[in-house]
Design an enzyme around this catalytic site. Sequence first.
Site, short mmCIF file in Angstrom:
data_model
loop_
_atom_site.label_atom_id
_atom_site.label_comp_id
_atom_site.label_asym_id
_atom_site.label_seq_id
_atom_site.Cartn_x
_atom_site.Cartn_y
_atom_site.Cartn_z
N ASP A 87 -15.57 27.83 -15.56
CA ASP A 87 -14.79 28.95 -16.32
C ASP A 87 -13.46 27.87 -15.05
O ASP A 87 -12.99 28.97 -14.22
CB ASP A 87 -14.82 30.07 -15.50
CG ASP A 87 -14.03 31.61 -16.17
OD1 ASP A 87 -13.10 31.01 -17.10
OD2 ASP A 87 -14.19 32.54 -15.19
N HIS A 136 -7.17 38.89 -16.35
CA HIS A 136 -5.73 38.31 -17.31
C HIS A 136 -4.66 39.67 -16.89
O HIS A 136 -5.57 40.56 -16.54
CB HIS A 136 -7.61 38.73 -18.42
CG HIS A 136 -7.44 37.44 -18.81
ND1 HIS A 136 -7.79 37.55 -20.11
CD2 HIS A 136 -9.21 37.19 -18.13
CE1 HIS A 136 -8.39 36.17 -20.08
NE2 HIS A 136 -9.63 36.44 -19.53
N ARG A 191 -30.96 52.82 -19.24
CA ARG A 191 -30.76 53.68 -20.31
C ARG A 191 -29.87 52.98 -20.98
O ARG A 191 -29.57 53.02 -22.04
CB ARG A 191 -30.11 55.17 -19.65
CG ARG A 191 -31.16 56.17 -18.95
CD ARG A 191 -30.52 57.67 -18.77
NE ARG A 191 -31.50 58.59 -17.82
CZ ARG A 191 -32.55 58.92 -17.69
NH1 ARG A 191 -33.12 58.65 -19.08
NH2 ARG A 191 -32.94 58.97 -17.03
#
Length: 441
Positions: free
Chosen positions: A349, A210, A298
């Site tokens: 896509d 983009h 995490r």
Amino acid sequence: MRGGQGAAEARVLQFTNCRILRGGKLLRWARAGVCGARDRAGCRVRCRGPGGVQGAGTGTGRGAVAATEVRPAMRAPSRSVRREDLWVRGGRILDPEKLFFEERRVADERRDCGGRILAPGFIDVQINGGFGVDFSQATEDVGSGVALVARRILSHGVTSFCPTLVTSPPEVYHKVVPQIPVKSGGPHGAGVLGLHLEGPFISREKRGAHPEAHLRSFEANAFQDLLATYGPLDNVRIVTLAPELSHSHEVIRELTTRGICVSLGHSVADLRAAEDAVWSGATFITHLFNAMLPFHHRDPGIVGLLTSDRLPAGRCIFYGMIADGTHTNPAALRIAHRAHPQGLVLVTDAIPALGLGNGRHTLGQQEVEVDGLTAYVAGCSVESALEAASLHPAQLLGLEKSKGTLDFGADADFVVLDDSLHVQATYISGELVWQAEAARQ
């Protein structure tokens, strides 16, 4: 005609000798054994042509679906015989029990599928263009480009799609969005379900292809800022945004109130921010693993939504995957699918270079270089893969009663596939709109 007035008088089509995808399983047809055997409706079937192999209802030639002639017999039908045929009338999937036992009717035409697979028509919710057409280019006749793509993707089994615009300046949205209305499919091409606006409210760090110059963040009056950027939202079905942007949750709530699906993508959001966005109404993840923080033990980021226990009860999170072996390693696709198989939505896509091969092509406001195109089908069952291309995108958009299914009452949008999953024929509203045999001639 889709089940409206006059549907009861419409012709009834019966598709036999097929494997129908229903309820996550391929239901096999119980072969009658020989020509002339009586079928479930008490009809005597007489094959036309050698071996009953003919074009789709044409009466001549070899095709993906063959036609036969049905003559009513005097014997009453038996309820004990189970055979999985597909019945179509008035553009919808028909319940043969009601046809036989309430209306006392039989098929007007039988089409022999030659043992092939019948699956719901594919739904692509992220396609940027194809065949030289770029949906993000503000041309004078945007509609003709959309029509070209809609027609050409029939050969890929796509019966509905969401034309996708990448990050663009406001003037492009204002010109393009009103020119791409929702439209039913048919012989002219696949149906348009609404636009997917991917950007410009996304992360600069994860912008991918983009253009940075046109990225935006939300101002204090966030939803009005969005409307000023996009213009009217009547033709919009999906908006991809980054949930970590200030005021994004206000926008998510407002979009979902209007029936627009919010997708999380091109983002550096951590898991908590992604979970909060889901509580605000987000239901989709744009091309999982791509243009987002990588999985970490995490803090798994947006990827962690697939197994999060902090989501609203009963909420299914869907995630798009580009299964080409390049955007996503097949091992990563298998991990996602095994963690949350019900949410997988296969997307292409696709860019304007689809169908054109290598070279320089546009994507929105910039050029891209294409050097080699590949495709990969990852390790899941045929049934799961087909549902990820049909049922799951329909569920994402709230269309599962009419699209992405071959249940009774649904739209008769379906695809005929061989054992290698090559498209042999595409039907919309029960009408043959593309056939491999005819395309080869």
